[in-house]
Design an enzyme around this catalytic site. Structure first.
Site, mmCIF file in Angstrom:
data_model
loop_
_atom_site.group_PDB
_atom_site.id
_atom_site.type_symbol
_atom_site.label_atom_id
_atom_site.label_comp_id
_atom_site.label_asym_id
_atom_site.label_seq_id
_atom_site.Cartn_x
_atom_site.Cartn_y
_atom_site.Cartn_z
ATOM 1 N N SER A 181 -7.934 0.086 -5.741
ATOM 2 C CA SER A 181 -8.484 0.165 -4.288
ATOM 3 C C SER A 181 -9.931 0.341 -4.325
ATOM 4 C CB SER A 181 -7.702 1.377 -3.562
ATOM 5 O OG SER A 181 -6.462 1.103 -3.450
ATOM 6 N N LYS A 201 1.012 -1.329 0.008
ATOM 7 C CA LYS A 201 -0.010 0.030 0.147
ATOM 8 C C LYS A 201 0.865 1.368 0.123
ATOM 9 C CE LYS A 201 -4.072 1.398 -0.490
ATOM 10 N NZ LYS A 201 -4.805 1.020 -1.889
#
Length: 618
Positions: free
Chosen positions: A410, A210
């Site tokens: 995402s 991430k």
């Protein structure tokens, strides 16, 4: 004394009269300008509906600005009018609808009056590779219909040359250049800045890949993110070269040799970039503008006045409205980062998209929904709101098809999970299944300048503020929020796609291009919007249908005032003779890319499913 007062009285009287006269003149000028815009717009719209194209006309694809799924600028017809009125040429050069360009090319392909296409792309600043490939598909359809395409320019950037490669013949002027360099990524890192400013950045995340939080906690990208990003851009560049090599019928090595070899060859021809392009078969002919214009006039002829080429700009070419059908396929665009609440300029509001989906569900004419996703994600709360509405429309019996654009990562992937079918291109960036939270506090910054915070509270978490340090209890609570959101994300994907164990292996915030996403089961098919429409038609068992684009309603008064302002601006700038200077200054202030400092961080739990490292254009 009396004469003096009479004199003063007259002066005051005439001063007031003069001010009144000036005020009246100014108001009348503004009123006249407004009436000109109103009447001119009406005539322009009416004329557009009756304008016809003469025989043997060339369509000029003169894209000005960028190409996006959903432009944030206002109505095209008003743009056209304001462009012609007093030579104002501003906002219509910023963004163009990808789907309008596709429709123009496909209508022109079947238009007997359009006999060829000229690519004049000098003002085209670029687009995503996914969008370019879709335009390229429409260019191939045009060419396969038997109509020729000619590309003309004295400079081609990478996006321009990609489209030019579809032409039957590419022209370059004697001092021209084809600027092929490759693809790179670049972003700013803020850790040292935040440290110097004594700002405490509290990061909560799940997912080793991430990378959206890295600018806040590091001064350079991590090794595993660097490795993944290098792999991603190498594939995109190889895809770019492969398509051009097919179009030009030469090898990828001829399109882009090693840099040292390119330099050696340029040295041998004394830096003549046009000659280099011709030698390596990047182009077909070197010619001056006069020679090219004469050639085009021999092919397409001159206009009725005999003063110019018989051609029409894509901005003046009128699209024919489709035949209305009772069966509709709703197309809803999610274009941009997702924020909580209604739409914000440059971002997509979860409430706004949810309302559109709900409207499509309650509309009896809508038989299927296509969600066009071109988003890096954003607020978890907003993403979940959109997802829940999609579940409701699917449960109502209306099929949902997701068409992914440049990026659906995402939160962009989160909202895609309820679809019956997910379709993406080979160049689509998707995945990035991970969650993070960021809270910045400024207590050390305030202490450094002599401002101190003190008070009482009823619990350790009752006073959460950017001016105080975060309590340990709240830090633990935030990490629990993030962990729970990630677990929910994983379970959501697993319900629609694969087992939880399988999803864990490809999650952790890792991104995938379309060709890998289909191998990993994240998407169902490789394709574009055309394939999504065909799939929706099949799932809804339709024989006849109409596309219903769920766009925001146009506020004509706001648009009218906006274009009136542009007319006034143009008059003022022409009067001051500073138009070029101010235009360049305004261009320098443009923000084209999503930036971590500009994103609206408004999720109620401070939790985000967001991927910020994507390429916006070649």
């Amino acid at each position: 004394m009396r004469n003096a007062w009479q004199t003063i009285s007259k002066i005051l009287k005439y001063s007031v009269y003069t001010l009144y006269l000036i005020r009246t003149i100014i108001i009348n000028i503004f009123f006249i300008i407004l009436m000109i815009v109103v009447v001119g717009t009406y005539l322009n719209l009416r004329n557009n509906s009756t304008t016809s194209t003469s025989k043997n006309t060339a369509l000029i694809l003169d894209i000005s600005g960028t190409v996006v799924d959903k432009p944030v600028t206002s109505d095209n017809k008003f743009h056209k009018f304001s462009k012609n009125l007093l030579n104002t040429n501003q906002s219509n050069t910023k963004e163009n609808s990808l789907f309008d360009i596709i429709n123009i090319l496909r209508q022109a392909k079947n238009d007997p009056n359009i006999t060829g296409l000229i690519l004049s792309l000098k003002n085209f600043s670029g687009s995503s590779q996914t969008s370019l490939e879709y335009i390229g598909k429409a260019l191939n359809e045009f060419k396969n219909s038997g109509k020729s395409i000619y590309a003309i320019s004295d400079y081609y950037n990478q996006s321009q040359y990609f489209l030019a490669s579809y032409a039957n013949k590419i022209y370059l002027t004697p001092h021209g250049l084809i600027d092929l360099r490759g693809i790179s990524t670049n972003r700013l890192f803020y850790k040292s800045l935040l440290d110097n400013l004594k700002i405490n950045t509290h990061v909560f995340r799940v997912g080793a890949y991430k990378s959206a939080v890295e600018p806040f906690i590091q001064d350079r990208m991590s090794d595993h993110v660097r490795h993944e990003e290098k792999k991603l851009i190498n594939h995109l560049w190889n895809q770019y070269l492969k398509i051009i090599s097919i179009n030009r019928k030469i090898t990828t090595q001829e399109i882009f040799p090693e840099t040292n070899k390119m330099l050696d060859e340029l040295h041998q021809i004394q830096g003549d970039t046009a000659a280099y392009a011709l030698k390596n078969k990047w182009i077909d002919e070197i010619a001056s503008h006069c020679v090219i214009e004469d050639t085009m006039q021999k092919i397409f002829g001159s206009n009725k006045q005999g003063t110019a080429l018989n051609a029409i700009s894509m901005y003046d070419y009128n699209l024919v409205a489709p035949i209305k059908q009772n069966n509709q396929i709703a197309i809803i665009c999610v274009n941009g980062p997702i924020v909580d609440g209604p739409d914000i300029p440059g971002s997509i509001g979860g409430d706004t998209i949810a309302h559109k989906i709900r409207s499509a569900r309650l509309n009896p004419k809508v038989k299927a929904v296509i969600l066009r996703v071109n988003s890096p994600g954003g607020s978890v709360n907003a993403s979940e709101l959109i997802r829940s509405e999609l579940i409701a429309i699917r449960n109502s019996g209306k099929p949902v098809v997701v068409s992914m654009g440049e990026i659906a990562a995402s939160g962009g992937y989160w909202i895609s999970t309820p679809a019956n079918v997910i379709i993406a291109s080979n160049s689509t960036i998707t995945g990035s299944i991970g969650i993070f939270g960021i809270i910045n506090t400024f207590e050390k910054s305030l202490d450094a300048i002599g401002i101190h915070n003190d008070g009482v509270n009823t619990s350790p978490i009752s006073n959460i503020s950017i001016t105080t340090s975060l309590p340990a209890e709240y830090i633990n609570m935030m990490q629990l929020y993030v962990n729970n959101s990630y677990r929910y994300f994983i379970n959501t994907v697993a319900e629609s796609r694969k087992t939880i164990e399988d999803i864990h292996k490809i999650a952790q915030g890792r991104v995938w291009l379309g060709y890998d996403a289909i191998k990993n089961g994240l998407i169902d098919n490789i394709g574009d919007l055309d394939d999504a429409i065909n799939k929706a038609v099949k799932l809804a068992h339709l024989t006849e249908y109409q596309l219903n684009w769920y766009e925001d309603k146009i506020n004509w008064m706001n648009i009218l005032l906006q274009h009136t302002n542009k007319v006034i601006y143009a008059i003022t700038m022409n009067f001051l003779n500073h138009h070029l200077l101010l235009t360049n200054f305004n261009n320098e202030l443009k923000i084209n890319n999503i930036d971590v400092l500009n994103f609206i961080w408004n999720d109620p739990k401070n939790c985000y499913a967001l991927y910020l490292d994507h390429l916006t254009q070649l």
